[in-house]
Design a protein around this motif. Sequence first.
Motif, PDB file in Angstrom:
ATOM      1  N   SER A  15       0.852  -1.188   0.000  1.00  0.00           N
ATOM      2  CA  SER A  15       0.000   0.000   0.000  1.00  0.00           C
ATOM      3  C   SER A  15       0.884   1.232   0.000  1.00  0.00           C
ATOM      4  O   SER A  15       2.016   1.210   0.494  1.00  0.00           O
ATOM      5  N   LEU A  16       0.353   2.311  -0.561  1.00  0.00           N
ATOM      6  CA  LEU A  16       1.093   3.575  -0.573  1.00  0.00           C
ATOM      7  C   LEU A  16       0.112   4.723  -0.355  1.00  0.00           C
ATOM      8  O   LEU A  16      -0.879   4.853  -1.070  1.00  0.00           O
ATOM      9  N   ALA A  17       0.407   5.543   0.643  1.00  0.00           N
ATOM     10  CA  ALA A  17      -0.394   6.735   0.923  1.00  0.00           C
ATOM     11  C   ALA A  17       0.474   7.966   0.740  1.00  0.00           C
ATOM     12  O   ALA A  17       1.633   8.001   1.186  1.00  0.00           O
ATOM     13  N   TYR A  18      -0.067   8.971   0.057  1.00  0.00           N
ATOM     14  CA  TYR A  18       0.605  10.262  -0.074  1.00  0.00           C
ATOM     15  C   TYR A  18       0.061  11.192   0.996  1.00  0.00           C
ATOM     16  O   TYR A  18      -1.146  11.261   1.217  1.00  0.00           O
ATOM     17  N   GLY A  19       0.948  11.911   1.664  1.00  0.00           N
ATOM     18  CA  GLY A  19       0.519  12.817   2.719  1.00  0.00           C
ATOM     19  C   GLY A  19       0.396  12.090   4.040  1.00  0.00           C
ATOM     20  O   GLY A  19       0.654  10.889   4.152  1.00  0.00           O
ATOM     21  N   GLU A  20      -0.039  12.831   5.050  1.00  0.00           N
ATOM     22  CA  GLU A  20      -0.130  12.269   6.393  1.00  0.00           C
ATOM     23  C   GLU A  20      -1.467  12.635   7.044  1.00  0.00           C
ATOM     24  O   GLU A  20      -2.106  13.633   6.684  1.00  0.00           O
ATOM     25  N   GLY A  21      -1.850  11.813   8.021  1.00  0.00           N
ATOM     26  CA  GLY A  21      -3.048  12.106   8.804  1.00  0.00           C
ATOM     27  C   GLY A  21      -4.296  12.204   7.959  1.00  0.00           C
ATOM     28  O   GLY A  21      -4.502  11.424   7.026  1.00  0.00           O
ATOM     29  N   ARG A  22      -5.131  13.204   8.266  1.00  0.00           N
ATOM     30  CA  ARG A  22      -6.393  13.366   7.557  1.00  0.00           C
ATOM     31  C   ARG A  22      -6.203  13.757   6.097  1.00  0.00           C
ATOM     32  O   ARG A  22      -7.107  13.572   5.271  1.00  0.00           O
ATOM     33  N   ASP A  23      -5.034  14.331   5.787  1.00  0.00           N
ATOM     34  CA  ASP A  23      -4.770  14.754   4.416  1.00  0.00           C
ATOM     35  C   ASP A  23      -4.189  13.639   3.557  1.00  0.00           C
ATOM     36  O   ASP A  23      -3.897  13.839   2.380  1.00  0.00           O
ATOM     37  N   LYS A  56       6.992   3.022  -9.856  1.00  0.00           N
ATOM     38  CA  LYS A  56       7.954   3.699  -8.977  1.00  0.00           C
ATOM     39  C   LYS A  56       8.297   2.838  -7.773  1.00  0.00           C
ATOM     40  O   LYS A  56       9.429   2.856  -7.283  1.00  0.00           O
ATOM     41  N   LEU A  57       7.327   2.083  -7.281  1.00  0.00           N
ATOM     42  CA  LEU A  57       7.577   1.192  -6.158  1.00  0.00           C
ATOM     43  C   LEU A  57       8.520   0.061  -6.561  1.00  0.00           C
ATOM     44  O   LEU A  57       9.451  -0.285  -5.828  1.00  0.00           O
ATOM     45  N   VAL A  58       8.295  -0.523  -7.735  1.00  0.00           N
ATOM     46  CA  VAL A  58       9.131  -1.632  -8.199  1.00  0.00           C
ATOM     47  C   VAL A  58      10.578  -1.186  -8.367  1.00  0.00           C
ATOM     48  O   VAL A  58      11.507  -1.919  -8.011  1.00  0.00           O
ATOM     49  N   THR A  59      10.779   0.011  -8.878  1.00  0.00           N
ATOM     50  CA  THR A  59      12.140   0.485  -9.129  1.00  0.00           C
ATOM     51  C   THR A  59      12.788   1.115  -7.902  1.00  0.00           C
ATOM     52  O   THR A  59      13.945   1.514  -7.943  1.00  0.00           O
ATOM     53  N   GLY A  60      12.037   1.224  -6.802  1.00  0.00           N
ATOM     54  CA  GLY A  60      12.605   1.761  -5.580  1.00  0.00           C
ATOM     55  C   GLY A  60      12.680   3.273  -5.533  1.00  0.00           C
ATOM     56  O   GLY A  60      13.334   3.846  -4.656  1.00  0.00           O
ATOM     57  N   LEU A  61      11.983   3.948  -6.449  1.00  0.00           N
ATOM     58  CA  LEU A  61      11.999   5.417  -6.447  1.00  0.00           C
ATOM     59  C   LEU A  61      11.174   5.975  -5.291  1.00  0.00           C
ATOM     60  O   LEU A  61      11.416   7.082  -4.821  1.00  0.00           O
ATOM     61  N   ILE A  62      10.182   5.208  -4.847  1.00  0.00           N
ATOM     62  CA  ILE A  62       9.416   5.557  -3.653  1.00  0.00           C
ATOM     63  C   ILE A  62       9.263   4.288  -2.808  1.00  0.00           C
ATOM     64  O   ILE A  62       9.341   3.175  -3.332  1.00  0.00           O
ATOM     65  N   ALA A  63       9.050   4.473  -1.528  1.00  0.00           N
ATOM     66  CA  ALA A  63       8.923   3.335  -0.614  1.00  0.00           C
ATOM     67  C   ALA A  63       7.449   3.127  -0.263  1.00  0.00           C
ATOM     68  O   ALA A  63       6.689   4.093  -0.130  1.00  0.00           O
ATOM     69  N   PRO A  64       7.011   1.887  -0.090  1.00  0.00           N
ATOM     70  CA  PRO A  64       5.616   1.640   0.276  1.00  0.00           C
ATOM     71  C   PRO A  64       5.323   2.083   1.700  1.00  0.00           C
ATOM     72  O   PRO A  64       6.211   2.083   2.559  1.00  0.00           O
ATOM     73  N   THR A  65       4.085   2.454   1.943  1.00  0.00           N
ATOM     74  CA  THR A  65       3.644   2.764   3.296  1.00  0.00           C
ATOM     75  C   THR A  65       3.551   1.487   4.122  1.00  0.00           C
ATOM     76  O   THR A  65       3.869   1.466   5.316  1.00  0.00           O
ATOM     77  N   SER A  66       3.127   0.403   3.482  1.00  0.00           N
ATOM     78  CA  SER A  66       3.093  -0.904   4.131  1.00  0.00           C
ATOM     79  C   SER A  66       3.288  -1.972   3.072  1.00  0.00           C
ATOM     80  O   SER A  66       3.144  -1.730   1.870  1.00  0.00           O
ATOM     81  N   GLY A  67       3.608  -3.178   3.512  1.00  0.00           N
ATOM     82  CA  GLY A  67       3.880  -4.258   2.580  1.00  0.00           C
ATOM     83  C   GLY A  67       5.338  -4.288   2.179  1.00  0.00           C
ATOM     84  O   GLY A  67       6.179  -3.547   2.718  1.00  0.00           O
ATOM     85  N   GLU A  68       5.646  -5.120   1.207  1.00  0.00           N
ATOM     86  CA  GLU A  68       7.039  -5.351   0.844  1.00  0.00           C
ATOM     87  C   GLU A  68       7.190  -5.502  -0.664  1.00  0.00           C
ATOM     88  O   GLU A  68       6.379  -6.147  -1.324  1.00  0.00           O
ATOM     89  N   VAL A  69       8.234  -4.873  -1.201  1.00  0.00           N
ATOM     90  CA  VAL A  69       8.616  -5.030  -2.600  1.00  0.00           C
ATOM     91  C   VAL A  69       9.952  -5.758  -2.629  1.00  0.00           C
ATOM     92  O   VAL A  69      10.904  -5.351  -1.953  1.00  0.00           O
TER      93      VAL A  69
END
Length: 265
Positions: A15-23, A56-69
């Motif tokens: 899973s990937l979430a952009y931003g934090e909290g309610r946003d 982007k997750l597969v190439t490691g340009l961004i990291a997942p919020t949870s789970g594993e690549v």
Amino acid sequence: MPPAASPLVELKNVSLAYGEGRDATLALGDATMSIAQGEFVAVVGPSGCGKSTLMKLVTGLIAPTSGEVRVRDARVTGPIRGVGMAFQNSTLMPWRTTRDNVMLPLEVVEPHKRRLRTDRAFYFDKAQKLLASVGLGEFGDKYPWQLSGGMQQRANVCRALIHEPQILMLDEPFGALDAFTREELWGILQQLWLERRFTAVLVTHDLREAVFLADTVYVMSRRPGRIVKIRTVDLPRPRRLETTFTPAFVDIVHELRERIQLEHA
């Protein structure tokens, strides 16, 4: 029987979430995917479903919020090596010739970077042969502005392959081209894959393109993106334009379209 080989690329409940909290905006939700060495995979789905985020997750340009690549059976914690990338816009440098554009990764990717100065003639010939394989053998000395859009995209794919990556990531590479040019490039890309057997991940909105090129098509839901269908494309290769008019091909396209339409219901 020998044990099955580990997948080259694996996403486990990512899973990937952009931003934090309610946003925070959940872009990708609990996505699981397994890609074998040498497999050609296509990812389709509604606009904004997280297809490009997945790349982007597969190439490691961004990291997942949870789970594993995992790539090559190792957890991805940053940008990975051995990747080539081609995008919708060719991004060729206008001040460099076509051949020099294709050779650009050799200037930054090891071990080619170390060898380029002493083995330049070898790499020059390598680039020339790759250009010739896509019909650009006579255009190595031309500049991007002297090439058509389709020719620029051929050069773009050559640049992504020149350093012989294990994984080729394709983000709508033919999306800006006319239908005839796009279909021509399907055949060229398929031939390159048949010859080199790199692992390919194609993100596309074009279901015919996905079915023509891929071994497996992953259908994503609308945001937050989840894998809602996995369709094996068991059509023989090499596939030709005539293949796209056969009942078996058309049936697969309709099946994928119907699943995506459910996301708009």
